[in-house]
Design a protein around this motif. Structure first.
Motif, PDB file in Angstrom:
ATOM      1  N   THR A 195       0.875  -1.250   0.038  1.00  0.00           N
ATOM      2  CA  THR A 195       0.192   0.023   0.067  1.00  0.00           C
ATOM      3  C   THR A 195       0.899   1.344  -0.020  1.00  0.00           C
ATOM      4  O   THR A 195       0.676   2.266  -0.541  1.00  0.00           O
ATOM      5  CB  THR A 195      -0.977  -0.047   1.107  1.00  0.00           C
ATOM      6  N   TRP A 199       7.431  -0.183   7.290  1.00  0.00           N
ATOM      7  CA  TRP A 199       6.335   0.894   7.171  1.00  0.00           C
ATOM      8  C   TRP A 199       4.993   0.415   6.476  1.00  0.00           C
ATOM      9  O   TRP A 199       5.199  -0.332   5.261  1.00  0.00           O
ATOM     10  CB  TRP A 199       6.930   1.975   6.559  1.00  0.00           C
ATOM     11  N   ASP A 227       0.195  -0.043   6.323  1.00  0.00           N
ATOM     12  CA  ASP A 227      -0.877   0.851   6.449  1.00  0.00           C
ATOM     13  C   ASP A 227      -1.623   0.883   7.475  1.00  0.00           C
ATOM     14  O   ASP A 227      -2.713   1.132   7.598  1.00  0.00           O
ATOM     15  CB  ASP A 227      -1.727   0.055   5.175  1.00  0.00           C
ATOM     16  N   ILE A 228      -1.002   0.438   8.632  1.00  0.00           N
ATOM     17  CA  ILE A 228      -1.620   0.407  10.119  1.00  0.00           C
ATOM     18  C   ILE A 228      -0.660   0.834  10.964  1.00  0.00           C
ATOM     19  O   ILE A 228       0.600   0.765  10.578  1.00  0.00           O
ATOM     20  CB  ILE A 228      -2.529  -0.796  10.180  1.00  0.00           C
ATOM     21  N   HIS A 249      -1.629  -4.652  16.169  1.00  0.00           N
ATOM     22  CA  HIS A 249      -2.909  -4.277  17.097  1.00  0.00           C
ATOM     23  C   HIS A 249      -2.922  -5.618  17.930  1.00  0.00           C
ATOM     24  O   HIS A 249      -2.639  -6.601  17.752  1.00  0.00           O
ATOM     25  CB  HIS A 249      -4.280  -4.168  16.254  1.00  0.00           C
ATOM     26  N   ASP A 251      -7.019  -9.077  15.559  1.00  0.00           N
ATOM     27  CA  ASP A 251      -6.887  -9.205  14.145  1.00  0.00           C
ATOM     28  C   ASP A 251      -8.005  -7.905  13.457  1.00  0.00           C
ATOM     29  O   ASP A 251      -9.235  -8.235  13.609  1.00  0.00           O
ATOM     30  CB  ASP A 251      -7.171 -10.142  13.270  1.00  0.00           C
ATOM     31  N   PRO A 252      -7.619  -6.862  13.168  1.00  0.00           N
ATOM     32  CA  PRO A 252      -8.312  -5.727  12.971  1.00  0.00           C
ATOM     33  C   PRO A 252      -9.219  -5.901  11.588  1.00  0.00           C
ATOM     34  O   PRO A 252     -10.425  -5.092  11.389  1.00  0.00           O
ATOM     35  CB  PRO A 252      -7.570  -4.236  12.775  1.00  0.00           C
ATOM     36  N   ARG A 253      -8.891  -7.031  10.619  1.00  0.00           N
ATOM     37  CA  ARG A 253      -9.860  -7.139   9.626  1.00  0.00           C
ATOM     38  C   ARG A 253     -11.148  -7.890  10.178  1.00  0.00           C
ATOM     39  O   ARG A 253     -12.042  -8.014   9.214  1.00  0.00           O
ATOM     40  CB  ARG A 253      -9.130  -8.271   8.720  1.00  0.00           C
ATOM     41  N   ALA A 297      -0.735 -13.100  12.655  1.00  0.00           N
ATOM     42  CA  ALA A 297      -0.756 -11.608  12.606  1.00  0.00           C
ATOM     43  C   ALA A 297      -0.221 -11.107  11.458  1.00  0.00           C
ATOM     44  O   ALA A 297       1.141 -11.013  10.917  1.00  0.00           O
ATOM     45  CB  ALA A 297      -0.112 -10.924  13.707  1.00  0.00           C
ATOM     46  N   LYS A 298      -1.056 -10.945  10.187  1.00  0.00           N
ATOM     47  CA  LYS A 298      -0.666 -10.580   8.879  1.00  0.00           C
ATOM     48  C   LYS A 298       0.487  -9.427   8.907  1.00  0.00           C
ATOM     49  O   LYS A 298       1.294  -9.426   7.735  1.00  0.00           O
ATOM     50  CB  LYS A 298      -1.740 -10.394   7.923  1.00  0.00           C
TER      51      LYS A 298
HETATM   52  P1  ADP Z   1       2.025  -4.488   3.752  1.00  0.00           P
HETATM   53  O1  ADP Z   1       1.752  -4.747   2.272  1.00  0.00           O
HETATM   54  O2  ADP Z   1       2.687  -3.211   4.131  1.00  0.00           O
HETATM   55  O3  ADP Z   1       3.357  -5.592   3.940  1.00  0.00           O
HETATM   56  P2  ADP Z   1       0.350  -6.186   4.990  1.00  0.00           P
HETATM   57  O4  ADP Z   1      -1.162  -6.266   4.349  1.00  0.00           O
HETATM   58  O5  ADP Z   1       0.963  -7.368   5.058  1.00  0.00           O
HETATM   59  O6  ADP Z   1       0.938  -4.954   4.700  1.00  0.00           O
HETATM   60  O7  ADP Z   1      -0.087  -6.063   6.521  1.00  0.00           O
HETATM   61  C1  ADP Z   1      -0.738  -5.057   7.145  1.00  0.00           C
HETATM   62  C2  ADP Z   1      -2.093  -5.590   7.467  1.00  0.00           C
HETATM   63  O8  ADP Z   1      -1.955  -6.449   8.370  1.00  0.00           O
HETATM   64  C3  ADP Z   1      -3.078  -4.611   8.147  1.00  0.00           C
HETATM   65  O9  ADP Z   1      -3.598  -3.647   7.179  1.00  0.00           O
HETATM   66  C4  ADP Z   1      -4.009  -5.400   8.882  1.00  0.00           C
HETATM   67  O10 ADP Z   1      -5.257  -5.491   8.067  1.00  0.00           O
HETATM   68  C5  ADP Z   1      -3.575  -6.829   8.966  1.00  0.00           C
HETATM   69  N1  ADP Z   1      -3.484  -7.234  10.267  1.00  0.00           N
HETATM   70  C6  ADP Z   1      -3.612  -8.490  10.463  1.00  0.00           C
HETATM   71  N2  ADP Z   1      -3.368  -8.700  11.747  1.00  0.00           N
HETATM   72  C7  ADP Z   1      -3.158  -7.578  12.524  1.00  0.00           C
HETATM   73  C8  ADP Z   1      -2.506  -7.039  13.761  1.00  0.00           C
HETATM   74  N3  ADP Z   1      -2.655  -7.878  14.805  1.00  0.00           N
HETATM   75  N4  ADP Z   1      -2.252  -5.740  13.930  1.00  0.00           N
HETATM   76  C9  ADP Z   1      -2.035  -5.036  12.812  1.00  0.00           C
HETATM   77  N5  ADP Z   1      -2.276  -5.447  11.422  1.00  0.00           N
HETATM   78  C10 ADP Z   1      -2.935  -6.790  11.388  1.00  0.00           C
END
Ligand code: ADP
Ligand code: ASP
Ligand code: MG
Length: 440
Positions: A9, A217, A219-220, A224, A227-229, A253-254
């Motif tokens: 992102t 760096w 998009d969040i 957290h 899992d915010p999704r 945790a993605k």
């Molecule tokens: P990037 O493309 O920057 O690597 P990712 O999509 O791989 O980003 O990871 C960021 C996403 O992980 C967030 O947008 C969020 O939806 C997801 N996510 C899942 N679990 C968590 C968590 N515990 N804390 C923060 N984000 C999480």
């Protein structure tokens, strides 16, 4: 020197690329690891799948659509005519290569070459953009130094040596840009560090030259507590220990690739998670310090297979578990959770590539039951096993059927195995029981 990694992102639009430029352009020398623009790797995977399925025409259409998208982005990003033309020429070569791939027969090596193009495109474009904006930058090709061995582990000595060589060869520059995710394998073929692997690239590079800090760096605003999704009302955690972060990443945790903290924890290199869209937010600092107690965060990992191995006659016999483990060892399949009773042992795996062969071996010594589509829900925090409030998690037993519980394997982790269809409900209910009541 620091290593900063920006995810899909963060480089997914011209506006976000401009945010990235502001973040990195502070005068300090740094390594910048970039992912592919968001959506690109998924699209490249889909192209490879079309080729595999013999749908060459669908693959060609996807290649053309993606090419159009890149042309539009380049026009928005680069108003310098010479740079615009040069970058479009490079991008056209990449898409001509992808076009050629659509008429080839499918091989894993072909798929790896296809999915590698996303990071090659984003880094080339971003480097040109920095040049246009007068920021001193250079491209360090990841394929010149990033390599995995026969066990798919980073070949750290090779990486150290070659990263230094490539870095030292490059004329003085403020920003050193490289591709996340992609690498060579032990045979020298293009490969990758698995989906989400750019985080891993950043910490491998950080460990290779003992960086001052690695920053991820995204998009969040950090890791957290759930899992915010899937769960409402989650919040970022300011500090995590390496152990806690490793458990959360491994168990789903993605935000972090499962192996992200592995390369840096021995040298105690801190990892900071930050939000490209909100750089002033604190984010999460992962270090060797432990803070707080009680359950800090919950994560869930899907695609788990549970295997129950029943043998009234043999379980108590010496060597039975050894035989079971040897079978998994033979097929290089790691076990995540394990529980035993007098007559049975249940365990879980996430890699079912060799499941049939494993089951065939196990059936020679026991009666086997298999449950697919399971999820591990993992609760993490310092000394959670001993905390006064931990009992509250067992209220979950009134809401969902728990297939296995692992409690006390480590002080920092409690794991539950549930049917994947109960996952979202379980995460939300645990959130209500634990975080509404316990101060994180
Ligand atoms: P990037 O493309 O920057 O690597 P990712 O999509 O791989 O980003 O990871 C960021 C996403 O992980 C967030 O947008 C969020 O939806 C997801 N996510 C899942 N679990 C968590 C968590 N515990 N804390 C923060 N984000 C999480
Ligand atoms: N582009 C790769 C992926 O989408 C790697 C990454 O983003 O970390 O999986
Ligand atoms: Mg990611």
């Amino acid at each position: 020197m620091k290593v900063l990694k920006f995810g899909g992102t963060s480089v997914g639009s011209v506006e976000n690329m401009s945010n990235v430029k502001k973040i990195i352009n502070d005068g300090a020398k740094k390594v910048v690891v970039l992912s592919a623009m968001s959506g690109t790797t998924n699209q490249l995977v889909a192209i490879a799948q079309d080729i595999k399925a013999g749908k060459a025409q669908d693959a060609v259409e996807k290649v053309n659509q993606l090419h159009e998208k890149y042309k539009v982005t380049i026009d928005e990003l680069l108003n310098d005519t010479a740079l615009n033309t040069a970058v479009k020429a490079y991008v056209s070569e990449v898409f001509a290569f992808l076009g050629d791939c659509t008429s080839k027969s499918f091989l894993e090596t072909l798929e790896n070459q296809i999915v590698a193009q996303g990071e090659l495109l984003s880094t080339y474009m971003f480097n040109a953009y920095l040049n246009q904006e007068g920021v001193s930058s250079a491209l360090l090709p990841a394929l010149d130094f990033m390599r995995i061995d026969e066990n798919k582990e980073p070949d750290i000595n090779y990486i150290k040596e070659n990263f230094k060589r490539v870095f030292d060869n490059t004329p003085d520059s403020q920003i050193y840009i490289t591709q996340g995710f992609i690498c060579l394998d032990a045979e020298g073929e293009i490969s990758n560090l698995q989906r989400g692997g750019s985080d891993y690239t950043a910490t491998i590079i950080g460990a290779a030259f003992i960086a001052e800090e690695v920053q991820i760096w995204t998009d969040i605003d950090g890791m957290h507590n759930n899992d915010p999704r899937h769960v409402e009302g989650t919040h970022p955690i300011s500090n995590l220990s390496f152990d806690e972060a490793a458990e959360l990443a491994y168990f789903g945790a993605k935000i972090l690739h499962p192996q992200t903290v592995t390369p840096v924890r021995v040298d105690n290199i801190p990892v900071r998670l930050k939000n490209t869209m909100e750089p002033s937010a604190h984010g999460t600092l992962i270090s060797n310090l432990t803070s707080g107690d009680g359950i800090k965060a919950i994560a869930a990992k899907d695609g788990i297979t549970a295997i129950k191995i029943k043998s009234a006659r043999m379980l108590q016999a010496h060597g039975f578990l050894k035989k079971v483990f040897e079978i998994f060892e033979t097929y290089k399949t790691s076990i995540d959770m394990i529980t035993t009773s007098e007559v049975a042992v249940s365990l879980t795996i996430d890699d079912d590539k060799n499941l049939e062969a494993i089951l065939a071996e196990l059936e020679k010594i026991a009666i086997i039951e298999v449950d697919k589509n399971q999820s591990i829900v993992c609760l993490v925090g310092h000394e959670v096993v001993n905390h006064d409030d931990t009992f509250k998690l067992f209220q979950i037993l009134q809401d969902v059927k728990i297939r296995m519980i692992s409690y006390g394997g480590s002080q920092n982790n409690i794991s539950l195995l549930i049917d994947s269809e109960d996952k979202i409900n379980t995460l939300q209910k645990l959130n209500d029981y634990l975080f509404e009541l316990v101060t994180p």
